[in-house]
Design an enzyme around this catalytic site. Structure first.
Site, mmCIF file in Angstrom:
data_model
loop_
_atom_site.group_PDB
_atom_site.id
_atom_site.type_symbol
_atom_site.label_atom_id
_atom_site.label_comp_id
_atom_site.label_asym_id
_atom_site.label_seq_id
_atom_site.Cartn_x
_atom_site.Cartn_y
_atom_site.Cartn_z
ATOM 1 N N SER A 267 0.917 -1.069 0.143
ATOM 2 C CA SER A 267 0.106 -0.026 -0.144
ATOM 3 C C SER A 267 0.982 1.364 -0.039
ATOM 4 O O SER A 267 1.659 1.497 0.757
ATOM 5 C CB SER A 267 -1.023 0.038 1.195
ATOM 6 O OG SER A 267 -1.684 1.198 1.420
ATOM 7 N N LYS A 268 0.472 2.220 -0.924
ATOM 8 C CA LYS A 268 1.223 3.613 -0.936
ATOM 9 C C LYS A 268 0.443 4.719 0.061
ATOM 10 O O LYS A 268 0.782 5.543 -0.227
ATOM 11 C CB LYS A 268 1.289 4.030 -2.281
ATOM 12 C CG LYS A 268 2.277 2.882 -3.221
ATOM 13 C CD LYS A 268 2.321 3.686 -4.433
ATOM 14 C CE LYS A 268 3.525 2.796 -5.494
ATOM 15 N NZ LYS A 268 3.764 3.375 -6.715
ATOM 16 N N ARG A 269 -0.814 4.103 0.490
ATOM 17 C CA ARG A 269 -1.528 4.874 1.476
ATOM 18 C C ARG A 269 -0.682 5.610 2.438
ATOM 19 O O ARG A 269 -0.051 5.022 3.061
ATOM 20 C CB ARG A 269 -2.634 4.075 2.003
ATOM 21 C CG ARG A 269 -3.375 4.910 2.904
ATOM 22 C CD ARG A 269 -4.632 4.132 3.412
ATOM 23 N NE ARG A 269 -4.279 2.709 3.817
ATOM 24 C CZ ARG A 269 -3.721 2.770 5.315
ATOM 25 N NH1 ARG A 269 -3.830 3.877 5.929
ATOM 26 N NH2 ARG A 269 -3.237 1.535 5.739
ATOM 27 N N GLN A 270 -0.787 6.843 2.633
ATOM 28 C CA GLN A 270 -0.016 7.729 3.482
ATOM 29 C C GLN A 270 1.522 7.603 3.393
ATOM 30 O O GLN A 270 2.249 7.809 4.464
ATOM 31 C CB GLN A 270 -0.493 7.370 5.032
ATOM 32 C CG GLN A 270 -1.953 7.542 5.283
ATOM 33 C CD GLN A 270 -2.581 7.212 6.756
ATOM 34 O OE1 GLN A 270 -1.817 6.222 7.334
ATOM 35 N NE2 GLN A 270 -3.482 7.423 6.933
ATOM 36 N N GLY A 271 1.828 7.059 2.322
ATOM 37 C CA GLY A 271 3.471 7.100 2.105
ATOM 38 C C GLY A 271 4.166 6.049 3.104
ATOM 39 O O GLY A 271 5.355 6.219 3.116
#
Length: 504
Positions: A267-271
């Site tokens: 996941s690239k969510r929130q870096g």
């Protein structure tokens, strides 16, 4: 391994050894998947005395993020795998940004047009969109119908004279030869049967990935292409391009996907998979290199704590499997603890940690500090050595659990008396112990002495003696052993805190 090293003679410029490249698009921050691709290229090159190249693939100008290319090279440097040739470092095969090599691609495109291996396509975006919609409506994979492939020279000249927009497409031919992938073995994909002729030069004069990579890998003398498995099906297309140019292709190795522990995409969510995120949170680069190779393949066995030097020496490309690598980031703090311990044990690396910890203490506690003694090198070094193996991050040492190391606690006599009625007696015994132990203070000896000290009390249990001393020294109920606290603080500070608690 002989299979992997085929053709490692001289490359343009007289250099020997493999030449490999990492070619990220500067569309954002470097993430763990990109780091792993870069790392495998780096360790392959270094194992065989080769060259690791960073080539910025910025031909899709609409997606370029300002500063991203510089950030990617910064992160490679931070990770300890700096390129030998790059936009920043230069080299004999530059420029190392594809946007600065447009003349080369346009010349290559013109060569293919002249040979009849490519053709100009005048189809409008509207027509291409209709083709796509019709294919999807028929539940087919969208593909170009190669309409402009059949234009006569006269028809092409007529359209050019009308000023129509055009792109260059490459003629896909049937009869693709199989190739031996360094990871996947013998494979081929009859791309002409499932795809339309691909665009290789866009209307704005920029190349697509297929042309730019083939042209650059040839002119930069790339001997081995190690990239993600998502490019495996495109390789037959690239080999057709090499054949059209009359060039010898490099060897290809397609690395398996890096997935989360459940087998899904990272996941690239929130870096949370970008390197800047890990660096900001206090992770050591060695821990990241360790975990992304530990979960993958290419090494004799999975083991925690490998250094970069060990990764290079143990790596064998024919050990890479085709199975996806499952990455469990919940284990990363433990990897970091192992490598932080190694840093603390190393004299040179420990000096760097001392400076970093001094800055952290100033940032976190600032005006709360009683004096500058807690920032003295010997004291900070003692803290590191005693907490070695117990902390996963350097920043742990400035958390509230360790505040007593940097700020004297406010503990009253009344608080101590709730633990034991022998506060004065215990205090005097400890002060006497510190006076006798001033020369040499070790945890082992102190533990023995504290046991003996307890026997001199009348009615206080040993556990209560320890609770009282921990409260007086740290203001806390939990933490390292009392003996370790006393060794860390030193005789002078221990006596000062005992006196302060007894008199308050």
């Amino acid at each position: 391994m002989a299979r992997a090293l085929r053709g490692l003679g001289s490359v343009p410029g007289g250099q020997r050894g493999p030449r490999v490249r990492f070619g990220p698009s500067p569309t954002g921050f470097l993430h763990l998947g990109g780091l792993r691709t870069a790392l495998y290229n780096y360790i392959f090159a270094k194992k065989h005395q080769g060259t690791f190249i960073l080539r910025v693939e910025d031909t899709d100008q609409n997606r370029v993020v300002p500063g991203a290319a510089e950030g990617i090279e910064d992160m490679l440097d931070w990770a300890g795998i700096p390129p030998d040739e790059s936009p920043r470092r230069g080299g004999s095969f530059g420029p190392y940004r594809q946007s600065r090599r447009l003349d080369l691609y346009q010349s290559a495109s013109a060569e293919l047009l002249e040979r009849g291996a490519a053709y100009r396509c005048f189809c409008t975006p509207q027509r291409l969109n209709l083709l796509k919609k019709e294919a999807l409506r028929s539940q087919q994979t969208p593909r170009y119908d190669n309409r402009c492939r059949h234009l006569t020279p006269t028809e092409v000249a007529q359209k050019l004279s009308q000023g129509l927009d055009w792109v260059v497409r490459f003629r896909l031919e049937k009869g693709v030869e199989p190739f031996q992938d360094l990871v996947c073995g013998w494979t081929k994909h009859e791309v002409a049967e499932v795809e339309g002729d691909p665009v290789i030069l866009k209307g704005d004069g920029f190349p697509t990935y297929h042309l730019a990579n083939v042209v650059d890998d040839h002119h930069m003398g790339i001997s081995h292409v190690l990239r993600g498995t998502e490019w495996l099906t495109s390789t037959s297309k690239h080999l057709l391009l090499y054949r059209a140019f009359g060039w010898d292709p490099p060897q290809f190795g397609h690395l398996p996907l890096l997935l989360n522990k459940y087998g899904g995409k990272l996941s690239k969510r929130q870096g949370d998979i970008f390197l800047e995120h890990f660096a900001r949170d206090g992770y050591l680069p060695e821990a990241l290199l360790d975990i992304i190779t530990n979960c993958g393949s290419g090494f004799p066995a999975n083991q925690m704590g490998r250094t970069l030097e060990e990764l290079i020496s143990q790596f064998e490309i024919d050990r890479i499997s085709t199975h996806s690598a499952l990455l469990d980031l919940e284990k990363l703090p433990e990897f970091n603890r192992i490598h932080l311990t190694r840093h603390i044990e190393n004299d040179g690396l420990r000096q760097k940690l001392i400076k970093e910890l001094q800055l952290l203490v100033e940032q976190v506690y600032g005006d709360q500090q009683v004096d500058q003694e807690v920032l003295e090198k010997d004291y900070v070094e003692r803290v590191l050595l005693l907490r070695k193996g117990h902390i996963s991050f350097l920043k742990n040492l400035v958390s509230s659990d360790y505040s007593y190391l940097w700020v004297r606690p406010s503990v009253s006599r009344e608080q101590l008396q709730t633990v034991s009625g022998e506060v004065d007696e215990i205090g005097k015994l400890v002060l006497g112990l510190m006076t006798r132990q001033a020369a040499v203070l070790t945890i082992e000896e102190l533990n023995k002495d504290l046991r003996s000290l307890h026997q001199q009390t009348k009615e206080t249990k040993y556990s209560n003696v320890m609770q009282l001393l921990r409260l007086a020294l740290s203001g806390q109920q939990h933490g390292p052993s009392v003996a370790e606290m006393m060794v860390t603080l030193g005789p002078k500070e221990v006596c000062g805190r005992i006196h302060k608690a007894l008199s308050s």
